[in-house]
Structures are given as structure tokens and as C-alpha cells.
Design an enzyme around this catalytic site. Structure first.
Site, short mmCIF file in Angstrom:
data_model
loop_
_atom_site.label_atom_id
_atom_site.label_comp_id
_atom_site.label_asym_id
_atom_site.label_seq_id
_atom_site.Cartn_x
_atom_site.Cartn_y
_atom_site.Cartn_z
N GLY A 8 48.12 39.33 34.13
CA GLY A 8 48.99 40.55 33.60
C GLY A 8 50.37 39.98 33.88
N GLY A 10 53.23 41.48 32.95
CA GLY A 10 54.01 42.60 32.59
C GLY A 10 55.22 42.54 33.61
N ARG A 81 49.48 55.39 34.02
CA ARG A 81 48.90 56.53 33.56
C ARG A 81 50.05 56.94 32.34
NH1 ARG A 81 47.86 61.24 37.49
NH2 ARG A 81 47.19 63.02 36.37
N ARG A 87 43.34 61.13 36.02
CA ARG A 87 43.13 60.14 36.75
C ARG A 87 41.66 59.35 36.71
NH1 ARG A 87 47.02 59.79 40.88
NH2 ARG A 87 48.15 61.75 40.97
N ASN A 94 41.63 50.97 34.19
CA ASN A 94 42.08 49.81 35.08
C ASN A 94 40.78 49.04 35.70
OD1 ASN A 94 44.50 49.89 34.18
ND2 ASN A 94 45.41 51.05 36.23
N ASN A 119 47.14 49.43 40.41
CA ASN A 119 46.74 50.76 41.12
C ASN A 119 45.60 51.21 40.46
OD1 ASN A 119 48.52 51.22 43.45
ND2 ASN A 119 50.17 50.99 42.06
N ARG A 150 60.28 49.15 52.09
CA ARG A 150 61.07 50.41 51.62
C ARG A 150 61.60 51.01 52.89
NH1 ARG A 150 56.84 52.06 46.79
NH2 ARG A 150 58.06 50.84 45.21
N HIS A 174 47.59 53.32 50.00
CA HIS A 174 48.88 53.28 49.32
C HIS A 174 48.98 54.38 48.38
CE1 HIS A 174 52.24 51.35 47.47
NE2 HIS A 174 51.64 51.22 46.23
N1 APR Z 1 44.03 40.95 30.73
C1 APR Z 1 45.32 40.70 30.83
N2 APR Z 1 46.30 41.70 30.80
C2 APR Z 1 46.26 42.82 30.76
C3 APR Z 1 45.02 43.51 30.17
C4 APR Z 1 43.76 42.67 30.36
N3 APR Z 1 42.59 43.09 29.94
N4 APR Z 1 45.24 44.73 30.09
C5 APR Z 1 46.44 45.06 30.33
N5 APR Z 1 47.21 43.76 30.65
C6 APR Z 1 48.60 43.58 30.79
C7 APR Z 1 49.33 44.16 29.82
O1 APR Z 1 49.33 43.64 28.64
C8 APR Z 1 50.88 44.17 30.75
O2 APR Z 1 51.57 42.97 30.17
O3 APR Z 1 48.97 43.86 32.19
C9 APR Z 1 50.49 43.96 31.95
C10 APR Z 1 50.93 45.18 33.15
O4 APR Z 1 52.13 45.14 33.03
P1 APR Z 1 53.24 46.61 32.84
O5 APR Z 1 52.47 47.53 31.98
O6 APR Z 1 54.60 45.98 32.82
O7 APR Z 1 52.83 47.01 34.25
P2 APR Z 1 53.42 46.81 35.73
O8 APR Z 1 54.87 47.28 35.93
O9 APR Z 1 53.68 45.30 35.83
O10 APR Z 1 52.58 47.32 36.69
C11 APR Z 1 51.15 46.62 36.71
O11 APR Z 1 50.68 46.77 39.04
O12 APR Z 1 51.97 47.89 40.87
C12 APR Z 1 51.06 47.95 39.84
O13 APR Z 1 50.90 50.25 39.33
C13 APR Z 1 51.35 49.01 38.96
O14 APR Z 1 48.78 49.13 38.20
C14 APR Z 1 50.19 48.85 38.05
C15 APR Z 1 50.12 47.06 37.85
#
Ligand code: APR
Length: 311
Positions: A8, A10, A81, A87, A94, A119, A150, A174
Site C-alpha cells: 500500500g 498511498g 469507507r 462498516r 479491507n 483499519n 496525539r 484503536h
Molecule cells: N494491494 C496493494 N495495495 C492496495 C490494494 C491491494 N490489493 N488495494 C488498495 N491498495 C492501495 C491503494 O491503491 C492505495 O494506494 O492501498 C493504498 C491506500 O492508501 P490511501 O488510500 O492513501 O490510504 P491511507 O491514508 O494511506 O490509509 C491506509 O491505513 O491508517 C490506515 O485507516 C487507514 O486503513 C487505512 C490505511
């Protein structure tokens, strides 16, 4: 060099890579399903290394193969979400993403230690342990360091004291029912309750509980990532440097605090084998009641998970 793979790429995953690269104790792999994105972020970050003078390798990939031989796997993959999504729908989605990330990475890194951030955190850590079949030492959830940080930040804002002098312990699940242990928290050894008035402390506790929501409300399009990612980098460093750092993390409960077969935020010792031990605080009756309420909320999500995926 140690190797850390982040699934991930992101906001949280890429920011974790950033904090980790600055600390220069591991090479980093970013994996994401979005084509080109992890490669692009990795290349950009790599090009920052000459400027900050760090020799961390950073690569991006869409394939799990790139994670081969990792010492640590960090899972941040998931979706937020969306409007109209229940939920349980989110949990199912997820759980599918995290379950695949866990089992696919294990094929290439059978000795890795897992740090889970997606999460609902406690439940995704539980899922990762069940899906990989790993011992509890090797699957740890990130939440307590963030929640405690925090609270520490809010105490610093209130008192003007260095964050380094402020020790706060936020345990439990959490979520809204997290357990900020004010009795165990202190400023340079002085109990927090002696340093800050009761009403101000109550306000800090309330703001801590809603810390994640406060940021979501401000950002509008996403959730917090700087602090969650920094917490995750601290965990990885404590593990790979075998620091025996005591920090609040989500760990699998095997009777500790009277809890069984669930993940829950407790103080743990982080070292080279992962979650080396759980530290048990002596809780008073009020604290025990808060623990029980928080544990019940986590258990509920664990049960919901069992309804949407096979463990
Ligand atoms: N395999 C790899 N990556 C994936 C997959 C998958 N099957 N499905 C989704 N992703 C990637 C998305 O493409 C995205 O880049 O997971 C990433 C999630 O990044 P964001 O959407 O930017 O979310 P982020 O703010 O990083 O949060 C990720 O961490 O803190 C927790 O609640 C938050 O559950 C969330 C997670």
C-alpha cells in the site's frame, strides 16, 4: 542491509517510506496495485537521498515478488469507507486486501515480522495473524504509539514542555473507546494529574479519543498519515535495532489483562523477534472498566470479521 516492504503505497505507506529512508537503517520496497504509482513515488524519494545524504535504496513495484527476503512487512493497503458503504462492507473489502497482502508476502519472506496499519486496526492485525499462521510475536498492530503521541502533543501544547519530557500511555482498542491512562502518564516524572488541572486534562483526553476524526474533518478527503507513518517507522526501527523499546501496540492477547483470542492495545517490548513481551500494568477499578468497554468493542468487530471471511 535490512529490507522493509510496505504494502500500500498511498499516503500512509509512502510517508512511512519517507520516515524510514531518513533513518537509514533499511532498504525499502513499496508495493501497490496502482500501476506506476509505487515506482514513481520510489524513484522520486530515491532522488531525494543525495540531498539529505542518506543511502537507503527505495524501489516500487506492482508485484509481490519484489518483497522477497524482507525483514519487515508493513501493511497499509486498504480503502477508506465510501459514502453508502456499511462498516461490514468496508470490513469485508479491507479483509480481502489485507489477507491477500499477508499471505502473498509470506511466500517470499517466511521470516518477516508484520506491522499492520490498515483499519479497523485491531481486527486487521487479528486477520493477519490468523491468515499467516504466524506466532503472535511476529504480527503487531500500530495504533497505541499514534494515540499516545496525539495525547503527548496535546499535553505539550497545553504546558509548553518539550514533547521529549511527556510520557503518555493510551491503550485499548484503536477507536472511540481507547483507554488514555492518565494515572500512568507524566511530565518528566511528575504525574500528569498533578501538572494539569482536571478539566484541562479531561479536554485533552476527549481530544485524544477523537484525534483521528478531527483530522478527517479537516482533510475532508482522507485520514491522518504523517503521525501513523512515523509511529510505524519507530516500531520498525525498534525491531531491527533490537532496542527492547516498550511502546503501546496492538498485540494478540493470550490471557494478559484477562483477555483471550483478540488483538488489543497494550504496552509491549519491541525487539528483534518482534513483540517480545507484554507489559501488564496494575489497573484500578476505573481503568479496568474502561479496558472492558474497549475490549467489548474490539471483540464485536472481530466477530463481524468472522461473518465476512473464513479464518
Ligand atoms: N494491494 C496493494 N495495495 C492496495 C490494494 C491491494 N490489493 N488495494 C488498495 N491498495 C492501495 C491503494 O491503491 C492505495 O494506494 O492501498 C493504498 C491506500 O492508501 P490511501 O488510500 O492513501 O490510504 P491511507 O491514508 O494511506 O490509509 C491506509 O491505513 O491508517 C490506515 O485507516 C487507514 O486503513 C487505512 C490505511
Amino acid at each position: 542491509m535490512n529490507k522493509i516492504s510496505i504494502i500500500g503505497a498511498g499516503m500512509t505507506g509512502a510517508t512511512a517510506a519517507h520516515w524510514l529512508a531518513e533513518r537509514e537503517f533499511a532498504d525499502i520496497v513499496l508495493v501497490d496495485v496502482v500501476e506506476g504509482m509505487p515506482q514513481g513515488k520510489a524513484l522520486d524519494m530515491l532522488q531525494a537521498m543525495p540531498i539529505i545524504g542518506r543511502d537507503a535504496g527505495i524501489v516500487g513495484s506492482n508485484e509481490y515478488e519484489a518483497t522477497r527476503g524482507s525483514d519487515i512487512i508493513i501493511i497499509t493497503a486498504g480503502i477508506a469507507r465510501k459514502p453508502g458503504m456499511s462498516r461490514d462492507d468496508l470490513l469485508k473489502t479491507n479483509a480481502g486486501i489485507v489477507g491477500t497482502a499477508a499471505t502473498e508476502t509470506l511466500k517470499y519472506s517466511p521470516d518477516a515480522i508484520y506491522i499492520v496499519l490498515t483499519n479497523p486496526l485491531d481486527t486487521m492485525a487479528y486477520l493477519t495473524m490468523k491468515k499467516t499462521g504466524l506466532p503472535r510475536e511476529r504480527v503487531i498492530g500500530q495504533a497505541g504509539i499514534l494515540d499516545s503521541a496525539r495525547m503527548r502533543a496535546f499535553v505539550a501544547m497545553e504546558t509548553g514542555v518539550s514533547v521529549e519530557n511527556i510520557n503518555c500511555y493510551v491503550l485499548g482498542g484503536h477507536g472511540d473507546e481507547m483507554v488514555p491512562l492518565t494515572r500512568h502518564s507524566n511530565i518528566a516524572g511528575v504525574p500528569l494529574r498533578d501538572y494539569i488541572s482536571a478539566d484541562k486534562l479531561e479536554a485533552i483526553v476527549a481530544r485524544t479519543r477523537k484525534g483521528g476524526a478531527e483530522i478527517i474533518n479537516l482533510l475532508k478527503t482522507g485520514s491522518a498519515y504523517y503521525a501513523p507513518a512515523a509511529a510505524c517507522a519507530q516500531m520498525a526501527e525498534a525491531i531491527l535495532k533490537d532496542k527492547n523499546l516498550i511502546a503501546p501496540c496492538a498485540a494478540y492477547m493470550n490471557g494478559e489483562y484477562g483477555l483471550h483470542d483478540m488483538y488489543f492495545g497494550v504496552p509491549v517490548m519491541l525487539g528483534r523477534t518482534g513483540m517480545e513481551k507484554i507489559i501488564e500494568y496494575k489497573l484500578d477499578d476505573d481503568e479496568k472498566a474502561m479496558f472492558e468497554k474497549s475490549a467489548a468493542a474490539v471483540k464485536e468487530t472481530h466477530e463481524a470479521l468472522k461473518n465476512v471471511v473464513e479464518l
